[in-house]
Design an enzyme around this catalytic site. Structure first.
Site, PDB file in Angstrom:
ATOM      1  N   GLY A  56       0.841  -1.244  -0.032  1.00 33.07           N
ATOM      2  CA  GLY A  56      -0.092  -0.063   0.103  1.00 33.07           C
ATOM      3  C   GLY A  56       0.818   1.431   0.019  1.00 33.07           C
ATOM      4  CB  ALA A  58       0.673   4.374  -4.177  1.00 33.12           C
ATOM      5  CD  GLN A  60      -3.907   9.555   4.307  1.00 33.42           C
ATOM      6  OE1 GLN A  60      -3.513  10.744   4.452  1.00 33.42           O
ATOM      7  NE2 GLN A  60      -4.710   8.892   5.097  1.00 33.42           N
ATOM      8  CB  ILE A  61       0.669   5.290   6.282  1.00 36.41           C
ATOM      9  CG1 ILE A  61      -0.834   5.732   6.796  1.00 36.41           C
ATOM     10  CG2 ILE A  61       1.550   4.880   7.135  1.00 36.41           C
ATOM     11  CD1 ILE A  61      -1.269   4.529   7.602  1.00 36.41           C
ATOM     12  N   GLY A 134      -4.407  -2.308   1.863  1.00 42.96           N
ATOM     13  CA  GLY A 134      -5.803  -2.907   2.229  1.00 42.96           C
ATOM     14  C   GLY A 134      -7.042  -2.348   1.724  1.00 42.96           C
ATOM     15  NE  ARG A 143     -15.632  -4.447  13.372  1.00 47.29           N
ATOM     16  CZ  ARG A 143     -14.372  -3.755  13.689  1.00 47.29           C
ATOM     17  NH1 ARG A 143     -15.024  -2.503  13.094  1.00 47.29           N
ATOM     18  NH2 ARG A 143     -13.536  -3.904  14.239  1.00 47.29           N
ATOM     19  CD  GLN A 157      -1.006  -7.969   0.507  1.00 53.42           C
ATOM     20  OE1 GLN A 157      -0.921  -7.677   1.674  1.00 53.42           O
ATOM     21  NE2 GLN A 157      -1.174  -7.271  -0.359  1.00 53.42           N
ATOM     22  CB  ALA A 175      -4.047  -2.407   6.333  1.00 49.71           C
ATOM     23  CG  ASP A 204      -4.181   2.969  19.475  1.00 51.13           C
ATOM     24  OD1 ASP A 204      -4.796   3.466  18.737  1.00 51.13           O
ATOM     25  OD2 ASP A 204      -3.706   1.847  18.784  1.00 51.13           O
ATOM     26  CG  HIS A 232      -5.788   0.415  15.907  1.00 53.24           C
ATOM     27  ND1 HIS A 232      -5.136   1.694  16.629  1.00 53.24           N
ATOM     28  CD2 HIS A 232      -6.179   0.575  14.638  1.00 53.24           C
ATOM     29  CE1 HIS A 232      -5.278   2.557  15.723  1.00 53.24           C
ATOM     30  NE2 HIS A 232      -5.859   2.096  14.757  1.00 53.24           N
TER      31      HIS A 232
HETATM   32  N1  LIG Z   1      -3.091   0.581  13.074  1.00 50.14           N
HETATM   33  C1  LIG Z   1      -3.144   1.840  13.131  1.00 50.14           C
HETATM   34  O1  LIG Z   1      -2.505   2.419  14.065  1.00 50.14           O
HETATM   35  C2  LIG Z   1      -3.500   2.760  11.902  1.00 50.14           C
HETATM   36  C3  LIG Z   1      -3.398   4.081  11.848  1.00 50.14           C
HETATM   37  C4  LIG Z   1      -3.754   4.626  10.645  1.00 50.14           C
HETATM   38  C5  LIG Z   1      -4.320   3.882   9.665  1.00 50.14           C
HETATM   39  N2  LIG Z   1      -4.542   2.826   9.909  1.00 50.14           N
HETATM   40  C6  LIG Z   1      -4.864   1.886   8.444  1.00 50.14           C
HETATM   41  O2  LIG Z   1      -3.852   1.816   7.742  1.00 50.14           O
HETATM   42  C7  LIG Z   1      -4.314   1.527   6.382  1.00 50.14           C
HETATM   43  C8  LIG Z   1      -3.479   2.517   5.389  1.00 50.14           C
HETATM   44  O3  LIG Z   1      -3.896   3.657   5.548  1.00 50.14           O
HETATM   45  P1  LIG Z   1      -3.711   4.896   4.279  1.00 50.14           P
HETATM   46  O4  LIG Z   1      -4.190   5.983   5.004  1.00 50.14           O
HETATM   47  O5  LIG Z   1      -2.326   4.916   3.946  1.00 50.14           O
HETATM   48  O6  LIG Z   1      -4.593   4.353   3.219  1.00 50.14           O
HETATM   49  P2  LIG Z   1      -4.623   4.673   1.692  1.00 50.14           P
HETATM   50  O7  LIG Z   1      -6.232   4.251   1.199  1.00 50.14           O
HETATM   51  O8  LIG Z   1      -4.075   6.147   1.597  1.00 50.14           O
HETATM   52  O9  LIG Z   1      -3.576   3.706   1.231  1.00 50.14           O
HETATM   53  C9  LIG Z   1      -3.759   2.158   0.956  1.00 50.14           C
HETATM   54  C10 LIG Z   1      -3.010   1.772  -0.068  1.00 50.14           C
HETATM   55  O10 LIG Z   1      -3.207   0.541   0.036  1.00 50.14           O
HETATM   56  C11 LIG Z   1      -3.336   0.176  -1.385  1.00 50.14           C
HETATM   57  N3  LIG Z   1      -3.937  -1.227  -1.595  1.00 50.14           N
HETATM   58  C12 LIG Z   1      -5.273  -1.642  -1.711  1.00 50.14           C
HETATM   59  N4  LIG Z   1      -5.301  -2.882  -1.940  1.00 50.14           N
HETATM   60  C13 LIG Z   1      -4.049  -3.513  -1.600  1.00 50.14           C
HETATM   61  C14 LIG Z   1      -3.402  -4.589  -1.898  1.00 50.14           C
HETATM   62  N5  LIG Z   1      -4.348  -5.639  -2.104  1.00 50.14           N
HETATM   63  N6  LIG Z   1      -2.117  -4.925  -2.111  1.00 50.14           N
HETATM   64  C15 LIG Z   1      -1.551  -3.613  -1.909  1.00 50.14           C
HETATM   65  N7  LIG Z   1      -1.664  -2.562  -1.720  1.00 50.14           N
HETATM   66  C16 LIG Z   1      -3.267  -2.233  -1.703  1.00 50.14           C
HETATM   67  C17 LIG Z   1      -4.230   1.195  -1.998  1.00 50.14           C
HETATM   68  O11 LIG Z   1      -4.097   1.090  -3.546  1.00 50.14           O
HETATM   69  C18 LIG Z   1      -3.724   2.498  -1.499  1.00 50.14           C
HETATM   70  O12 LIG Z   1      -2.577   2.900  -2.146  1.00 50.14           O
HETATM   71  C19 LIG Z   1      -5.744   1.544   6.447  1.00 50.14           C
HETATM   72  O13 LIG Z   1      -6.339   0.442   6.390  1.00 50.14           O
HETATM   73  C20 LIG Z   1      -6.019   2.470   7.708  1.00 50.14           C
HETATM   74  O14 LIG Z   1      -7.247   2.344   8.083  1.00 50.14           O
HETATM   75  C21 LIG Z   1      -3.923   1.890  10.764  1.00 50.14           C
HETATM   76  O1  LIG Z   2      -8.039   4.429   9.862  1.00 52.30           O
HETATM   77  C1  LIG Z   2      -8.903   4.924  10.611  1.00 52.30           C
HETATM   78  O2  LIG Z   2      -9.946   4.165  10.716  1.00 52.30           O
HETATM   79  C2  LIG Z   2      -8.329   5.243  11.871  1.00 52.30           C
HETATM   80  C3  LIG Z   2      -6.862   4.934  12.266  1.00 52.30           C
HETATM   81  O3  LIG Z   2      -6.818   3.543  12.730  1.00 52.30           O
HETATM   82  C4  LIG Z   2      -6.413   5.789  13.252  1.00 52.30           C
HETATM   83  O4  LIG Z   2      -6.252   5.285  14.505  1.00 52.30           O
HETATM   84  O5  LIG Z   2      -5.943   6.966  13.334  1.00 52.30           O
END
Ligand SMILES: NC(=O)c1ccc[n+]([C@@H]2O[C@H](COP(=O)([O-])OP(=O)(O)OC[C@H]3O[C@@H](n4cnc5c(N)ncnc54)[C@H](O)[C@@H]3O)[C@@H](O)[C@H]2O)c1
Ligand SMILES: O=C(O)C[C@H](O)C(=O)O
Length: 379
Positions: A56, A58, A60-61, A134, A143, A157, A175, A204, A232
């Site tokens: 993932g 490409a 934002q994270i 994801g 959900r 994966q 994710a 967190d 989480h």
């Molecule tokens: N655990 C935590 O603390 C926490 C915190 C923030 C976000 N998140 C989660 O992290 C994930 C990523 O967040 P983000 O803001 O970067 O999301 P995003 O939508 O900006 O990026 C997700 C990337 O995953 C790619 N993707 C989708 N399916 C894929 C696959 N099968 N294989 C490879 N890449 C794939 C998408 O094309 C996209 O580029 C989200 O699920 C978000 O909810 C978790």
């Molecule tokens: O992507 C979300 O739903 C929120 C993210 O898990 C966060 O804790 O910032």
């Protein structure tokens, strides 16, 4: 020649010989030092690069995380890295753009970048895998629907990692639903040791520290040993019963310094549980900078270790500690040493904490059941 002159001459001769000897010894010493230093620095230069997969990438994270890794913030300033970036076909162009920017940044530690939409190529030989990719929850989606999409992603994966990653590959799932995605990954990558599959709750953990530091008007680095228990999600439990603040007056318990049980048990808990939602409300996007930074902290602590007397929170495989169902991926307080984590044992759990820890465990058990029902219906 008079005796006194003779003695003087012998003295001069001996002194000059002594001085000469000392000079030769010093030069030899300096040369050996420089040689050893040179050999040592070339040995250090030759460190094998660590291959780090970011799925993932490409997104934002990913955009915030990859420069942190390439700059040495995750594995240290002397560890070269090769980045393996994976995303899906529709994001291929954006992924290539990320690769171009990484090249343009000319990071000294970055030895290569592999950007691909082929999961097998992406997983080839990786030592660390950070799973950001994801299927995001969209408006109106159940959900269960989100979970079923992520389960098939994590199943595929896991298989690719199992067959292609380096031995002892360490995995961090970010994710969402992070704990359950990690659980699925563990199920379908049985040859990866269960202790190598973790999920992110460090965000967190850092959020709880930041709230406490703000409340007590101290610096975040003085707040130690908070705990995030569980999932989480909005059921996670930030526990400050063992947390301390260090100041010039020594170490004091956070609960005593705050002296307000309502703030600790209600406000803090709810703020940390709801922080992700608050970020989404403010940015119209979920957290990325802080999530990337926390992912960096998680891997860095896991690989390089915790400081003496301190712990962090990580979503790890439950061995039944604190009465949590074995086999769940649950967030515990852990210490890390030599690349291994261990759950901190023997902490006193009061009735309030027990209830919160059980509630978040219950949610994880339910998520596991939903995940398995999705797996069974897709089999
Ligand atoms: N655990 C935590 O603390 C926490 C915190 C923030 C976000 N998140 C989660 O992290 C994930 C990523 O967040 P983000 O803001 O970067 O999301 P995003 O939508 O900006 O990026 C997700 C990337 O995953 C790619 N993707 C989708 N399916 C894929 C696959 N099968 N294989 C490879 N890449 C794939 C998408 O094309 C996209 O580029 C989200 O699920 C978000 O909810 C978790
Ligand atoms: O992507 C979300 O739903 C929120 C993210 O898990 C966060 O804790 O910032």
């Amino acid at each position: 020649m008079e005796n006194s002159q003779l003695v003087e001459k012998i003295g001069v001769y001996l002194n000059s010989e002594l001085v000469e000897k000392i000079g030769v010894v010093s030069v030899c010493f300096i040369l050996s030092y420089l040689l050893i230093k040179h050999i040592w620095s070339s040995v250090k230069m030759e460190k094998e690069p660590t291959r780090v997969l970011v799925t993932g990438a490409a997104g934002q994270i990913g955009y915030a995380l990859v420069p942190m890794i390439a700059r040495g913030l995750m594995l240290g300033p002397e560890q070269p890295v090769i980045l393996h970036l994976l995303d899906i076909e529709p994001a291929a162009e954006a992924l290539n753009g990320v690769k171009m920017e990484l090249i343009d940044a000319a990071f000294p530690l970055l030895k290569d970048v592999i950007a691909t939409t082929d999961v097998v190529e992406a997983c080839e030989g990786v030592n660390i895998a950070i799973m950001l990719g994801g299927f995001p929850r969209k408006e109106g989606m159940e959900r269960k629907e989100v979970m079923s999409k992520n389960i098939s992603i994590y199943k595929a994966q896991a298989t690719a990692l199992e067959l292609n990653a380096a031995d002892n590959c360490k995995v961090l799932v970010v994710a969402n639903p992070a704990n359950t995605n990690a659980l699925i990954l563990k199920e379908f990558a049985p040859s990866i040791p269960e202790n190598n599959i973790t999920c992110l709750t460090m965000l967190d953990h850092n959020r709880a520290i930041a709230q406490i530091a703000d409340k007590l008007n101290v610096h975040v680095s003085d707040v130690k040993n908070v705990i995030i228990w569980g999932n989480h999600s909005s059921t996670l439990y930030p526990d400050v019963n063992h947390a301390t603040v260090t100041s010039t007056d020594g170490k004091k318990l956070v609960r005593e310094l705050v002296a307000n049980d309502h703030w600790v048990n209600k406000e803090l808990v709810s703020r940390v549980q709801q922080r992700g939602a608050a970020i989404i409300k403010a940015r119209k996007l979920s957290s990325a900078l802080s999530a990337a930074s926390a992912a960096c902290d998680h891997v860095c602590t896991w690989v390089l270790g915790t400081k003496k007397g301190t712990w962090v929170s990580m979503g790890v495989y439950s061995d039944g500690s604190y009465g949590i169902q074995p086999g769940l991926i649950y967030s515990f307080p852990v210490t890390c040493k030599n690349g291994e984590w261990s759950i901190v044992q023997g902490l006193k759990i009061d009735e309030f904490s027990r209830e919160k820890m059980d509630a978040t465990e219950k949610e994880l058990i339910e998520e596991k059941q939903v995940a398995y029902s999705c797996l069974n219906s897709s089999a």
